[in-house]
Design a protein around this motif. Structure first.
Motif, PDB file in Angstrom:
ATOM      1  N   ALA A  42       4.786 -28.329  -9.910  1.00 45.27           N
ATOM      2  CA  ALA A  42       4.854 -28.134 -11.354  1.00 45.27           C
ATOM      3  C   ALA A  42       3.537 -28.536 -12.007  1.00 45.27           C
ATOM      4  O   ALA A  42       3.509 -29.039 -13.121  1.00 45.27           O
ATOM      5  N   ALA A  43       2.428 -28.329 -11.318  1.00 45.46           N
ATOM      6  CA  ALA A  43       1.124 -28.768 -11.818  1.00 45.46           C
ATOM      7  C   ALA A  43       0.623 -27.897 -12.967  1.00 45.46           C
ATOM      8  O   ALA A  43      -0.151 -28.360 -13.794  1.00 45.46           O
ATOM      9  N   THR A  44       1.031 -26.648 -13.044  1.00 46.00           N
ATOM     10  CA  THR A  44       0.533 -25.741 -14.079  1.00 46.00           C
ATOM     11  C   THR A  44       1.420 -25.718 -15.310  1.00 46.00           C
ATOM     12  O   THR A  44       1.177 -24.949 -16.225  1.00 46.00           O
ATOM     13  N   GLY A  45       2.424 -26.536 -15.341  1.00 43.93           N
ATOM     14  CA  GLY A  45       3.357 -26.511 -16.463  1.00 43.93           C
ATOM     15  C   GLY A  45       4.551 -25.628 -16.174  1.00 43.93           C
ATOM     16  O   GLY A  45       5.556 -25.696 -16.859  1.00 43.93           O
ATOM     17  N   GLN A  46       4.425 -24.776 -15.183  1.00 39.37           N
ATOM     18  CA  GLN A  46       5.534 -23.934 -14.738  1.00 39.37           C
ATOM     19  C   GLN A  46       5.940 -24.393 -13.356  1.00 39.37           C
ATOM     20  O   GLN A  46       5.090 -24.700 -12.530  1.00 39.37           O
ATOM     21  N   GLU A  47       7.209 -24.417 -13.131  1.00 41.25           N
ATOM     22  CA  GLU A  47       7.672 -24.805 -11.791  1.00 41.25           C
ATOM     23  C   GLU A  47       7.632 -23.581 -10.891  1.00 41.25           C
ATOM     24  O   GLU A  47       8.154 -22.527 -11.219  1.00 41.25           O
ATOM     25  N   MET A  48       6.957 -23.737  -9.743  1.00 41.49           N
ATOM     26  CA  MET A  48       6.869 -22.642  -8.773  1.00 41.49           C
ATOM     27  C   MET A  48       7.637 -23.035  -7.527  1.00 41.49           C
ATOM     28  O   MET A  48       7.562 -24.169  -7.074  1.00 41.49           O
ATOM     29  N   THR A  49       8.364 -22.083  -6.966  1.00 42.90           N
ATOM     30  CA  THR A  49       9.094 -22.347  -5.727  1.00 42.90           C
ATOM     31  C   THR A  49       8.700 -21.383  -4.613  1.00 42.90           C
ATOM     32  O   THR A  49       9.071 -21.586  -3.469  1.00 42.90           O
ATOM     33  N   HIS A  50       7.983 -20.321  -4.945  1.00 40.91           N
ATOM     34  CA  HIS A  50       7.522 -19.344  -3.950  1.00 40.91           C
ATOM     35  C   HIS A  50       6.063 -19.012  -4.211  1.00 40.91           C
ATOM     36  O   HIS A  50       5.571 -19.151  -5.329  1.00 40.91           O
ATOM     37  N   LEU A  51       5.371 -18.562  -3.191  1.00 37.81           N
ATOM     38  CA  LEU A  51       3.995 -18.112  -3.357  1.00 37.81           C
ATOM     39  C   LEU A  51       3.985 -16.822  -4.179  1.00 37.81           C
ATOM     40  O   LEU A  51       4.819 -15.949  -3.954  1.00 37.81           O
ATOM     41  N   PRO A  52       3.061 -16.692  -5.117  1.00 38.38           N
ATOM     42  CA  PRO A  52       2.971 -15.441  -5.881  1.00 38.38           C
ATOM     43  C   PRO A  52       2.291 -14.360  -5.036  1.00 38.38           C
ATOM     44  O   PRO A  52       1.076 -14.331  -4.903  1.00 38.38           O
ATOM     45  N   ILE A  53       3.083 -13.498  -4.448  1.00 41.64           N
ATOM     46  CA  ILE A  53       2.567 -12.469  -3.536  1.00 41.64           C
ATOM     47  C   ILE A  53       2.718 -11.104  -4.191  1.00 41.64           C
ATOM     48  O   ILE A  53       3.783 -10.772  -4.714  1.00 41.64           O
ATOM     49  N   ALA A  54       1.659 -10.311  -4.157  1.00 39.10           N
ATOM     50  CA  ALA A  54       1.679  -8.958  -4.714  1.00 39.10           C
ATOM     51  C   ALA A  54       2.075  -7.979  -3.613  1.00 39.10           C
ATOM     52  O   ALA A  54       1.382  -7.844  -2.614  1.00 39.10           O
ATOM     53  N   TRP A  55       3.198  -7.324  -3.791  1.00 43.95           N
ATOM     54  CA  TRP A  55       3.668  -6.302  -2.854  1.00 43.95           C
ATOM     55  C   TRP A  55       3.245  -4.948  -3.399  1.00 43.95           C
ATOM     56  O   TRP A  55       3.709  -4.536  -4.452  1.00 43.95           O
ATOM     57  N   SER A  56       2.359  -4.272  -2.722  1.00 42.43           N
ATOM     58  CA  SER A  56       1.906  -2.973  -3.203  1.00 42.43           C
ATOM     59  C   SER A  56       1.659  -2.034  -2.016  1.00 42.43           C
ATOM     60  O   SER A  56       0.909  -2.367  -1.098  1.00 42.43           O
ATOM     61  N   VAL A  57       2.282  -0.883  -2.073  1.00 42.68           N
ATOM     62  CA  VAL A  57       2.076   0.135  -1.036  1.00 42.68           C
ATOM     63  C   VAL A  57       0.638   0.655  -1.099  1.00 42.68           C
ATOM     64  O   VAL A  57       0.071   1.051  -0.081  1.00 42.68           O
ATOM     65  N   LEU A  58       0.038   0.598  -2.280  1.00 41.56           N
ATOM     66  CA  LEU A  58      -1.335   1.063  -2.444  1.00 41.56           C
ATOM     67  C   LEU A  58      -2.300   0.285  -1.552  1.00 41.56           C
ATOM     68  O   LEU A  58      -3.229   0.861  -0.984  1.00 41.56           O
ATOM     69  N   HIS A  59      -2.070  -1.011  -1.375  1.00 39.48           N
ATOM     70  CA  HIS A  59      -2.920  -1.810  -0.493  1.00 39.48           C
ATOM     71  C   HIS A  59      -2.854  -1.292   0.940  1.00 39.48           C
ATOM     72  O   HIS A  59      -3.871  -1.218   1.633  1.00 39.48           O
ATOM     73  N   TYR A  60      -1.664  -0.944   1.394  1.00 41.84           N
ATOM     74  CA  TYR A  60      -1.494  -0.431   2.751  1.00 41.84           C
ATOM     75  C   TYR A  60      -2.152   0.944   2.903  1.00 41.84           C
ATOM     76  O   TYR A  60      -2.750   1.242   3.942  1.00 41.84           O
ATOM     77  N   ILE A  61      -2.046   1.770   1.887  1.00 40.03           N
ATOM     78  CA  ILE A  61      -2.647   3.108   1.934  1.00 40.03           C
ATOM     79  C   ILE A  61      -4.171   3.006   1.972  1.00 40.03           C
ATOM     80  O   ILE A  61      -4.836   3.695   2.762  1.00 40.03           O
ATOM     81  N   ILE A  62      -4.738   2.135   1.151  1.00 45.56           N
ATOM     82  CA  ILE A  62      -6.198   1.958   1.136  1.00 45.56           C
ATOM     83  C   ILE A  62      -6.686   1.429   2.485  1.00 45.56           C
ATOM     84  O   ILE A  62      -7.677   1.915   3.037  1.00 45.56           O
ATOM     85  N   ALA A  63      -5.982   0.442   3.032  1.00 42.85           N
ATOM     86  CA  ALA A  63      -6.374  -0.117   4.333  1.00 42.85           C
ATOM     87  C   ALA A  63      -6.289   0.948   5.424  1.00 42.85           C
ATOM     88  O   ALA A  63      -7.162   1.036   6.292  1.00 42.85           O
ATOM     89  N   SER A  64      -5.251   1.770   5.392  1.00 41.07           N
ATOM     90  CA  SER A  64      -5.113   2.839   6.386  1.00 41.07           C
ATOM     91  C   SER A  64      -6.217   3.867   6.256  1.00 41.07           C
ATOM     92  O   SER A  64      -6.739   4.352   7.261  1.00 41.07           O
ATOM     93  N   ALA A  65      -6.570   4.210   5.032  1.00 42.14           N
ATOM     94  CA  ALA A  65      -7.640   5.190   4.821  1.00 42.14           C
ATOM     95  C   ALA A  65      -8.960   4.676   5.400  1.00 42.14           C
ATOM     96  O   ALA A  65      -9.682   5.424   6.071  1.00 42.14           O
ATOM     97  N   PHE A  66      -9.263   3.410   5.159  1.00 45.90           N
ATOM     98  CA  PHE A  66     -10.494   2.836   5.725  1.00 45.90           C
ATOM     99  C   PHE A  66     -10.425   2.769   7.249  1.00 45.90           C
ATOM    100  O   PHE A  66     -11.413   3.056   7.933  1.00 45.90           O
ATOM    101  N   ALA A  67      -9.274   2.391   7.799  1.00 44.32           N
ATOM    102  CA  ALA A  67      -9.143   2.275   9.258  1.00 44.32           C
ATOM    103  C   ALA A  67      -9.296   3.638   9.927  1.00 44.32           C
ATOM    104  O   ALA A  67     -10.043   3.781  10.900  1.00 44.32           O
ATOM    105  N   ILE A  68      -8.614   4.642   9.405  1.00 37.05           N
ATOM    106  CA  ILE A  68      -8.669   5.974  10.013  1.00 37.05           C
ATOM    107  C   ILE A  68     -10.051   6.593   9.783  1.00 37.05           C
ATOM    108  O   ILE A  68     -10.609   7.238  10.683  1.00 37.05           O
ATOM    109  N   GLY A  69     -10.617   6.381   8.598  1.00 37.64           N
ATOM    110  CA  GLY A  69     -11.956   6.916   8.315  1.00 37.64           C
ATOM    111  C   GLY A  69     -13.017   6.313   9.214  1.00 37.64           C
ATOM    112  O   GLY A  69     -13.863   7.030   9.761  1.00 37.64           O
ATOM    113  N   SER A  70     -12.978   5.004   9.392  1.00 43.05           N
ATOM    114  CA  SER A  70     -13.987   4.371  10.252  1.00 43.05           C
ATOM    115  C   SER A  70     -13.779   4.746  11.712  1.00 43.05           C
ATOM    116  O   SER A  70     -14.744   4.905  12.462  1.00 43.05           O
ATOM    117  N   ALA A  71     -12.521   4.924  12.128  1.00 41.40           N
ATOM    118  CA  ALA A  71     -12.259   5.356  13.504  1.00 41.40           C
ATOM    119  C   ALA A  71     -12.747   6.791  13.721  1.00 41.40           C
ATOM    120  O   ALA A  71     -13.268   7.120  14.797  1.00 41.40           O
TER     121      ALA A  71
END
Length: 95
Positions: A42-71
């Protein structure tokens, strides 16, 4: 010459796609595992119980595009050089 380039490029894309699929699975598993971690702070004034994780399919698509492109690039560059060689010389071991 064109067939050899196409073969190397196809092989590079296949390896990149397999690596990308494995990376998706491993990455998703790690992010999911991190999302299950519970803690209390509760250091920020808000109580946190989980890590703030961004779930985005766009991240996976971008990573795949770079992996396939570099390969694909990594498959094409040696193919371009190999296409300039005489196949008989390659079999005989000439440089």
């Amino acid at each position: 010459a064109t067939d050899m380039r196409r073969l190397f490029l196809l092989e590079g894309v296949a390896i990149g796609s397999a690596g990308s699929a494995l990376g998706w699975l491993l990455g998703f598993s790690m992010v999911y595992g991190l999302s299950l971690v519970r803690f209390e702070i509760a250091a920020t004034g808000q109580e946190m119980t989980h890590l703030p994780i961004a779930w985005s399919v766009l991240h996976y698509i971008i990573a795949s595009a770079f992996a396939i492109g570099s390969a694909a690039v990594a498959g094409y560059l040696p193919a371009r050089r190999a296409a300039q060689q005489n196949p008989v010389d390659i079999i005989r071991g000439a440089s």
